[in-house]
Design a protein around this motif. Sequence first.
Motif, PDB file in Angstrom:
ATOM      1  N   LYS A   1       0.893  -1.389  -0.078  1.00 10.61           N
ATOM      2  CA  LYS A   1       0.034  -0.459   0.210  1.00 10.61           C
ATOM      3  C   LYS A   1       0.941   1.402   0.167  1.00 10.61           C
ATOM      4  O   LYS A   1       0.935   2.267  -0.609  1.00 10.61           O
ATOM      5  N   LEU A   2       2.072   0.752   1.015  1.00 12.38           N
ATOM      6  CA  LEU A   2       2.598   2.324   0.751  1.00 12.38           C
ATOM      7  C   LEU A   2       3.460   2.888  -0.222  1.00 12.38           C
ATOM      8  O   LEU A   2       3.887   4.019  -1.305  1.00 12.38           O
ATOM      9  N   TYR A   3       3.444   1.770  -1.258  1.00 16.62           N
ATOM     10  CA  TYR A   3       4.772   1.389  -2.013  1.00 16.62           C
ATOM     11  C   TYR A   3       3.579   2.309  -3.391  1.00 16.62           C
ATOM     12  O   TYR A   3       4.037   2.887  -4.606  1.00 16.62           O
ATOM     13  N   GLU A   4       2.202   1.458  -3.632  1.00 17.52           N
ATOM     14  CA  GLU A   4       1.384   2.262  -4.644  1.00 17.52           C
ATOM     15  C   GLU A   4       1.219   3.234  -4.289  1.00 17.52           C
ATOM     16  O   GLU A   4       1.532   4.542  -5.717  1.00 17.52           O
ATOM     17  N   ARG A   5       1.326   4.037  -3.206  1.00 21.63           N
ATOM     18  CA  ARG A   5       1.412   5.609  -3.176  1.00 21.63           C
ATOM     19  C   ARG A   5       2.120   6.451  -3.427  1.00 21.63           C
ATOM     20  O   ARG A   5       2.453   8.105  -3.876  1.00 21.63           O
ATOM     21  N   MET A   6       3.349   5.955  -2.716  1.00 19.20           N
ATOM     22  CA  MET A   6       4.925   6.720  -3.510  1.00 19.20           C
ATOM     23  C   MET A   6       5.604   5.767  -4.785  1.00 19.20           C
ATOM     24  O   MET A   6       5.809   7.225  -5.685  1.00 19.20           O
ATOM     25  N   ALA A   7       4.923   5.425  -5.553  1.00 20.53           N
ATOM     26  CA  ALA A   7       5.796   5.291  -6.475  1.00 20.53           C
ATOM     27  C   ALA A   7       4.285   5.731  -7.702  1.00 20.53           C
ATOM     28  O   ALA A   7       4.546   6.132  -8.741  1.00 20.53           O
TER      29      ALA A   7
END
Length: 213
Positions: free
Chosen positions: A27-33
């Motif tokens: 979930k964090l990667y999806e936001r940051m990407a």
Amino acid sequence: QAEAEPAARPIPDDERVTASVNAFGFKLYERMAAQPGNIAISPWSVESVLVIAWAGAAGRTERQMTAVLGLAGDPGGVDAAFAAQAKKVLSHRGKSVVVAGANAAWIDQAAEIQPLFLGRIRAGYGADVLQADFIQSNEVARLSINRWVAKRTRNRIEDLIQPGLLDEMTRMVLVNTLYFKGAWACRFPEEQTRDTVFNTGTGRRVRVPTMTQ
């Protein structure tokens, strides 16, 4: 007569924590990407420092953090599982790999902290608990935090807390560091590095030193 289905195997706390870190990381990667630029993140580091805040939360805040971090099970089990993972994963010493992580909580000297909370973050998350005077001497506190970070990152990060970030309203600062140094499994011979053309995202062509095998 139908046979009874075997009882489901209880999920150990360490497996629950691993699943929560993985789910939170995606979930964090999806936001940051979604943001422009390159990124490098450690989901375990982010979650481990947020869980320290979760350990001191209550009521609605605790429920919301539990949902976001994907935590499940008894809080004591979560603490123990994180402690075991930290000991196993973040203090690795090998012939060609070093991994070292650390957590710390700087708490304003005028704040009243419950002993139970201090015990949990020390025992469960191996965090250093340090005092600071954010009200009168936040610049001194900033420099102290940065020295702690620099020491634990072998001086790779020396100015994590920028001037003006802390003020008289600050009561607690939570910090996580992660240091990694490892040799390539298949090393690139230095003499094989040569300038080659690289196409940038804007369509420009530049010559850059490129490792080859």
